[in-house]
Design a protein around this motif. Structure first.
Motif, PDB file in Angstrom:
ATOM      1  N   SER A 132      -4.003  15.638   8.150  1.00 41.06           N
ATOM      2  CA  SER A 132      -3.387  14.317   8.038  1.00 41.06           C
ATOM      3  C   SER A 132      -2.507  14.277   6.800  1.00 41.06           C
ATOM      4  O   SER A 132      -2.716  15.031   5.844  1.00 41.06           O
ATOM      5  N   SER A 133      -1.541  13.417   6.852  1.00 39.86           N
ATOM      6  CA  SER A 133      -0.612  13.289   5.735  1.00 39.86           C
ATOM      7  C   SER A 133      -0.241  11.819   5.568  1.00 39.86           C
ATOM      8  O   SER A 133       0.048  11.124   6.543  1.00 39.86           O
ATOM      9  N   ILE A 134      -0.294  11.353   4.343  1.00 45.02           N
ATOM     10  CA  ILE A 134       0.050   9.959   4.067  1.00 45.02           C
ATOM     11  C   ILE A 134       1.133   9.918   3.001  1.00 45.02           C
ATOM     12  O   ILE A 134       1.005  10.556   1.954  1.00 45.02           O
ATOM     13  N   THR A 135       2.188   9.202   3.305  1.00 44.24           N
ATOM     14  CA  THR A 135       3.290   9.075   2.349  1.00 44.24           C
ATOM     15  C   THR A 135       3.510   7.608   2.010  1.00 44.24           C
ATOM     16  O   THR A 135       3.688   6.777   2.897  1.00 44.24           O
ATOM     17  N   ASP A 136       3.435   7.320   0.731  1.00 39.69           N
ATOM     18  CA  ASP A 136       3.711   5.957   0.259  1.00 39.69           C
ATOM     19  C   ASP A 136       5.093   5.927  -0.373  1.00 39.69           C
ATOM     20  O   ASP A 136       5.410   6.750  -1.232  1.00 39.69           O
ATOM     21  N   ILE A 137       5.890   4.982   0.061  1.00 42.36           N
ATOM     22  CA  ILE A 137       7.268   4.886  -0.424  1.00 42.36           C
ATOM     23  C   ILE A 137       7.488   3.530  -1.082  1.00 42.36           C
ATOM     24  O   ILE A 137       7.098   2.485  -0.538  1.00 42.36           O
ATOM     25  N   LYS A 138       8.085   3.549  -2.243  1.00 44.70           N
ATOM     26  CA  LYS A 138       8.417   2.306  -2.947  1.00 44.70           C
ATOM     27  C   LYS A 138       9.918   2.245  -3.174  1.00 44.70           C
ATOM     28  O   LYS A 138      10.529   3.236  -3.568  1.00 44.70           O
ATOM     29  N   ARG A 139      10.465   1.062  -2.929  1.00 45.99           N
ATOM     30  CA  ARG A 139      11.891   0.841  -3.186  1.00 45.99           C
ATOM     31  C   ARG A 139      12.026  -0.335  -4.143  1.00 45.99           C
ATOM     32  O   ARG A 139      11.404  -1.383  -3.946  1.00 45.99           O
ATOM     33  N   ASN A 140      12.827  -0.178  -5.150  1.00 43.59           N
ATOM     34  CA  ASN A 140      12.961  -1.208  -6.182  1.00 43.59           C
ATOM     35  C   ASN A 140      14.395  -1.739  -6.223  1.00 43.59           C
ATOM     36  O   ASN A 140      15.351  -0.962  -6.207  1.00 43.59           O
ATOM     37  N   TYR A 141      14.496  -3.041  -6.285  1.00 40.62           N
ATOM     38  CA  TYR A 141      15.814  -3.677  -6.313  1.00 40.62           C
ATOM     39  C   TYR A 141      15.860  -4.781  -7.379  1.00 40.62           C
ATOM     40  O   TYR A 141      14.842  -5.406  -7.685  1.00 40.62           O
ATOM     41  N   ILE A 142      17.040  -5.006  -7.899  1.00 38.04           N
ATOM     42  CA  ILE A 142      17.320  -6.195  -8.703  1.00 38.04           C
ATOM     43  C   ILE A 142      18.093  -7.162  -7.808  1.00 38.04           C
ATOM     44  O   ILE A 142      19.072  -6.771  -7.178  1.00 38.04           O
ATOM     45  N   ALA A 143      17.644  -8.413  -7.767  1.00 36.29           N
ATOM     46  CA  ALA A 143      18.249  -9.372  -6.833  1.00 36.29           C
ATOM     47  C   ALA A 143      18.896 -10.540  -7.571  1.00 36.29           C
ATOM     48  O   ALA A 143      18.412 -10.988  -8.610  1.00 36.29           O
ATOM     49  N   VAL A 144      19.993 -11.004  -7.012  1.00 39.78           N
ATOM     50  CA  VAL A 144      20.652 -12.221  -7.513  1.00 39.78           C
ATOM     51  C   VAL A 144      20.704 -13.217  -6.355  1.00 39.78           C
ATOM     52  O   VAL A 144      21.518 -13.083  -5.449  1.00 39.78           O
ATOM     53  N   PRO A 145      19.791 -14.204  -6.359  1.00 43.86           N
ATOM     54  CA  PRO A 145      19.748 -15.166  -5.254  1.00 43.86           C
ATOM     55  C   PRO A 145      20.648 -16.370  -5.502  1.00 43.86           C
ATOM     56  O   PRO A 145      20.995 -16.693  -6.643  1.00 43.86           O
ATOM     57  N   GLY A 169      16.155 -11.698  -9.955  1.00 41.98           N
ATOM     58  CA  GLY A 169      14.848 -11.358  -9.410  1.00 41.98           C
ATOM     59  C   GLY A 169      14.621  -9.858  -9.282  1.00 41.98           C
ATOM     60  O   GLY A 169      15.555  -9.052  -9.391  1.00 41.98           O
ATOM     61  N   TYR A 170      13.360  -9.519  -9.065  1.00 45.50           N
ATOM     62  CA  TYR A 170      12.972  -8.123  -8.831  1.00 45.50           C
ATOM     63  C   TYR A 170      12.316  -8.049  -7.461  1.00 45.50           C
ATOM     64  O   TYR A 170      11.445  -8.867  -7.133  1.00 45.50           O
ATOM     65  N   LEU A 171      12.733  -7.079  -6.670  1.00 43.42           N
ATOM     66  CA  LEU A 171      12.206  -6.933  -5.306  1.00 43.42           C
ATOM     67  C   LEU A 171      11.559  -5.563  -5.155  1.00 43.42           C
ATOM     68  O   LEU A 171      12.163  -4.541  -5.493  1.00 43.42           O
ATOM     69  N   LEU A 172      10.336  -5.573  -4.682  1.00 43.84           N
ATOM     70  CA  LEU A 172       9.619  -4.325  -4.425  1.00 43.84           C
ATOM     71  C   LEU A 172       9.301  -4.248  -2.942  1.00 43.84           C
ATOM     72  O   LEU A 172       8.662  -5.131  -2.383  1.00 43.84           O
ATOM     73  N   MET A 173       9.756  -3.152  -2.327  1.00 41.82           N
ATOM     74  CA  MET A 173       9.461  -2.920  -0.915  1.00 41.82           C
ATOM     75  C   MET A 173       8.599  -1.677  -0.811  1.00 41.82           C
ATOM     76  O   MET A 173       8.957  -0.624  -1.335  1.00 41.82           O
ATOM     77  N   ARG A 174       7.474  -1.818  -0.160  1.00 44.26           N
ATOM     78  CA  ARG A 174       6.573  -0.683  -0.022  1.00 44.26           C
ATOM     79  C   ARG A 174       6.323  -0.392   1.450  1.00 44.26           C
ATOM     80  O   ARG A 174       6.204  -1.311   2.260  1.00 44.26           O
ATOM     81  N   SER A 175       6.259   0.869   1.748  1.00 42.60           N
ATOM     82  CA  SER A 175       5.924   1.257   3.111  1.00 42.60           C
ATOM     83  C   SER A 175       5.042   2.492   3.061  1.00 42.60           C
ATOM     84  O   SER A 175       4.985   3.196   2.046  1.00 42.60           O
ATOM     85  N   SER A 176       4.354   2.719   4.141  1.00 37.56           N
ATOM     86  CA  SER A 176       3.433   3.848   4.196  1.00 37.56           C
ATOM     87  C   SER A 176       3.521   4.486   5.571  1.00 37.56           C
ATOM     88  O   SER A 176       3.568   3.790   6.591  1.00 37.56           O
ATOM     89  N   THR A 177       3.558   5.796   5.586  1.00 41.22           N
ATOM     90  CA  THR A 177       3.558   6.499   6.859  1.00 41.22           C
ATOM     91  C   THR A 177       2.388   7.463   6.866  1.00 41.22           C
ATOM     92  O   THR A 177       2.021   8.020   5.830  1.00 41.22           O
ATOM     93  N   SER A 178       1.801   7.615   8.000  1.00 42.22           N
ATOM     94  CA  SER A 178       0.681   8.552   8.081  1.00 42.22           C
ATOM     95  C   SER A 178       0.788   9.354   9.372  1.00 42.22           C
ATOM     96  O   SER A 178       1.351   8.900  10.370  1.00 42.22           O
ATOM     97  N   TYR A 179       0.242  10.539   9.297  1.00 42.63           N
ATOM     98  CA  TYR A 179       0.236  11.438  10.437  1.00 42.63           C
ATOM     99  C   TYR A 179      -1.152  12.035  10.503  1.00 42.63           C
ATOM    100  O   TYR A 179      -1.655  12.563   9.524  1.00 42.63           O
ATOM    101  N   GLU A 180      -1.796  11.865  11.608  1.00 45.36           N
ATOM    102  CA  GLU A 180      -3.189  12.296  11.695  1.00 45.36           C
ATOM    103  C   GLU A 180      -3.441  13.091  12.962  1.00 45.36           C
ATOM    104  O   GLU A 180      -2.980  12.730  14.039  1.00 45.36           O
ATOM    105  N   SER A 181      -4.169  14.158  12.780  1.00 45.36           N
ATOM    106  CA  SER A 181      -4.684  14.891  13.933  1.00 45.36           C
ATOM    107  C   SER A 181      -6.149  15.172  13.617  1.00 45.36           C
ATOM    108  O   SER A 181      -6.703  14.630  12.666  1.00 45.36           O
ATOM    109  N   GLU A 182      -6.757  16.007  14.400  1.00 46.02           N
ATOM    110  CA  GLU A 182      -8.182  16.255  14.170  1.00 46.02           C
ATOM    111  C   GLU A 182      -8.433  16.884  12.810  1.00 46.02           C
ATOM    112  O   GLU A 182      -9.381  16.559  12.123  1.00 46.02           O
ATOM    113  N   GLU A 183      -7.545  17.791  12.425  1.00 43.45           N
ATOM    114  CA  GLU A 183      -7.781  18.515  11.181  1.00 43.45           C
ATOM    115  C   GLU A 183      -6.903  18.031  10.050  1.00 43.45           C
ATOM    116  O   GLU A 183      -7.333  17.917   8.914  1.00 43.45           O
TER     117      GLU A 183
END
Lengths: 499, 182
Positions: A377-390, A361-375
């Motif tokens: 902001s920063s958004i970071t998207d992170i992807k992690r890729n795995y090969i899985a054997v179930p 199998g193929y596993l994709l894990m995605r996460s997002s972090t954001s930091y916001e103030s009045e002026e």
């Protein structure tokens, strides 16, 4: 003349005659007797015979005597199947996409007055950053190993008398001013002013001058100056804060909140011993070389040629604005999984509801972090890729000719293919900077999981499946947001060859 | 729940009671259906049709005899009705009635198990199987059978005789196969 016939009485002669018949004679007689009784005996024998009819017989009867009930039953199954499928997908996509430490807000404080920020209740005193009674800048931390490194560093640095805080600030300002003058026009006094502001407005707890590098800056960056000062406390995982730092574009200055004591020698970031929340410090790096530094600092320096102001800058701008909140948010999407499996039906029970399988199998894990103030902001998207054997065991609790619904338990070994982080920085809602970086996921991870899902039969042996799962990880070589969770949700799809 | 309560709830159309009654009697009634059918699906059709009649007419049941006997009569009558409706039935009667063969003895039948007899009986042609069932198992007389099936008494007798002969052939054939196997 004839002799007169002498009569012989045969009756008398044979009256005592006996002859034993053969055994077969009685069989013939008994057969005749049985013949007259046979219908009754056969009837009794046959009446005792009980043959269970197929389940379809009752279904047919019920449909005739309760036609409405039959319709309801059919609808129930259809609606039940549809509702289960939809709820499984929704459960996976909605619940699991919510923030783990949702919308943690904090108010930066000006700690220059010496007042300590109140620490997380979860932390003991020994984990706090404290100033020693003799005003010596010192770091204490629960991690003995890290603390020892700092103490060694500090011991080496303090073979002579340690400067007090005011002296340290002056040294830093003077040092930075001398470094930034002349050869870097881009700095143009602006950076120096900024550094002054940072230092003046913050409670500097630790610094490393070019001659006194911390153990977290490599020798190749010996010209870097590291400032560490407390900004606030946050309840977010450390790794992501490294990504929050890419906010401002000022040469040769990197500022970020980063729990540096959690940085390990191999460069990976580990959770603190609480495994969940951590109190953060701001870290400012005066980057002279514009090159990557080692370990945790590489996360700061690896972004753009420009350096960073980040949270420290924000803390400065917001220092006087009480109740101004800077919101941090972390989200992770449902891990998506696709696999090709081979399944073997197990001969357990009458209807072969059990099966076992394995695959790739193929596993994709995605996460997002954001930091916001009045002026800013920063958004970071992170992807992690795995090969899985179930490897799993499955039970069809509803088994229909065209589809089935099942529950399964199993485990999976997942090997890291690699990760990628993309960061977009905004100022006043306009994109100011974009960057991306790749990172190593290490060996991988291993879990045990349980699922509930559906099979749809595509052909005699081929089925498509979709399932919602919950997994517990026993091992992870790469720390990430999910590491702090005991159970991982997931949405799995794929194809199975069943034989 | 007593039989009376069960019947009462079935009359009211209680689904659970009906299913319980079905569960109680379906095994034995299926055994009876199979004697009149050549295969399981056909027997299940008879059973299904019979129980639909049972539930539709259970309010007419007089508790003078056992409920099982009443259901049994419905099953047999349903099976006979299907046989009467089957055009092939008469053809078998006319064609096979003229032949004569050695019959299976009652002693042999007595030694056989019910399931074994059932398998043999199911292999009989429809007409022979019906007459054999009615005479040897249900206890009908030949005049009663002739009336029930609309055939002559002589035909009924010859059908019964022929059925026993075929059973003998089937049993001998199986024994030969067994001996060869040994």
């Amino acid at each position: 003349m004839r002799r007169p016939y002498k009569h012989i009485d045969l009756n008398d002669k044979f009256s005592d005659f006996e002859h034993t018949p053969e055994d077969s004679s009685w069989n013939t007689i008994s057969g005749g007797i049985n013949s007259r009784q046979s219908p009754g005996n056969l009837s009794n024998k046959m009446d005792d015979l009980s043959v269970p009819p197929g389940s379809s017989v009752w279904s047919g009867i019920a449909s005739q005597i309760h036609p409405n009930r039959k319709k309801k039953a059919i609808l129930w199954w259809n609606y039940g199947a549809a509702a289960s499928l939809i709820s499984a997908v929704l459960l996976a996509s909605l619940v699991f996409s919510s923030s783990t430490e949702s919308a943690t807000a904090y108010t930066p404080r000006d700690t220059s007055s010496g007042e300590l920020v109140s620490w997380d209740e979860n932390y003991s005193n020994e984990e706090e950053f404290t100033n020693t009674s003799d005003n010596e800048t010192r770091l204490t931390d629960a991690s003995e190993e890290i603390k020892k490194e700092f103490q060694d560093e500090e011991t080496a640095r303090n073979t002579s008398k340690s400067p007090d805080r005011k002296t340290l600030k002056k040294q830093l300002i003077a040092n930075q001013a001398s470094q930034t003058s002349g050869d870097r026009d881009s700095a143009n006094g602006e950076v120096e002013n900024l550094i002054k502001q940072v230092i003046e407005a913050s409670d500097v707890l630790y610094s490393s001058t070019p001659e006194e590098n911390s153990p977290y800056t490599s020798s190749s960056n010996s010209e870097d100056t590291l400032l560490i000062f407390r900004v606030t406390k946050l309840k977010l995982e450390p790794r992501y804060y490294a990504n929050y730092s890419t906010v401002d574009v000022k040469d040769n200055l990197a500022v970020s909140t980063f729990p540096f004591w959690l940085t390990s020698e191999d460069g990976s970031v580990k959770p603190n011993k609480k495994g969940k929340s951590t109190s953060l410090l701001a870290m400012a790096q005066l980057n002279q070389s514009n090159s990557s530094t080692s370990d945790g600092m590489s996360l700061l320096a690896s972004n753009t040629p420009q350096s960073f102001i980040g949270i420290a800058n924000e803390s400065l701008s917001l220092a006087d604005a009480e109740n101004s909140a800077v919101t941090s948010n972390e989200k992770f999407s449902t891990p998506l999984y696709f696999s090709l499996n081979l399944e073997k039906a197990l001969s357990i029970g009458r209807r072969n509801r059990w099966s076992a399988g394995s695959g790739l199998g193929y596993l994709l894990m995605r996460s997002s972090t954001s930091y916001e103030s009045e002026e800013i902001s920063s958004i970071t998207d992170i992807k992690r890729n795995y090969i899985a054997v179930p490897l799993y065991l499955k039970y069809d609790f509803i088994k229909k000719p065209r589809w089935s619904s099942y529950a399964s338990i199993g485990s999976s070994a997942e090997f890291g293919l690699g990760g990628k982080a993309e960061t977009n920085d905004f100022r006043n809602d306009e994109l100011e900077n974009s960057s991306s970086s790749k990172f190593n996921l290490g060996v991988g991870q291993f879990n045990a999981s349980t699922s509930i899902g559906f099979n749809i039969k595509l052909s005699t042996h081929l089925t498509a499946f979709s399932e919602a799962s919950v997994a517990h990880y026993f091992y992870q070589s790469n720390y990430n947001l999910w590491s702090s969770k005991k159970l991982w949700p997931g949405l799995k799809t794929g194809l199975s060859l069943r034989f | 729940m007593t039989e009376e309560q069960l019947i009462s709830e079935c009359i009211e159309g209680n689904y659970r009671a009906q299913k319980k009654l079905y569960t109680l009697f379906s095994g034995k009634m299926m055994g009876i259906s199979m004697r009149y059918a050549s295969c399981v699906p056909e027997a299940e059709d008879i059973l299904q049709e019979s129980f639909i009649k049972v539930f539709n007419k259970i309010d007419t049941f007089q508790a003078t005899g056992p409920l099982g006997g009443w259901i049994r009569r419905i099953v047999v009558n349903t099976a006979l009705q299907r046989i009467r409706d089957n055009k092939n039935y008469r053809m078998h009667v006319e064609i096979d009635a003229s032949e004569s063969m050695l019959e299976v003895s009652d002693g042999v039948l007595a030694q056989m198990g019910a399931a074994e007899i059932m398998k043999k009986v199911q292999k009989l042609p429809n007409g022979f199987r019906t007459v054999f069932n009615l005479y040897a198992i249900e206890g009908y007389t030949h005049p009663e059978i002739s009336k029930e099936l609309g055939i002559s008494v002589g035909t009924s007798k010859s059908q019964y005789s022929r059925a026993r002969a075929i059973l003998r052939t089937l049993i001998e054939k199986e024994e030969n196969i067994s001996e060869k196997a040994i």
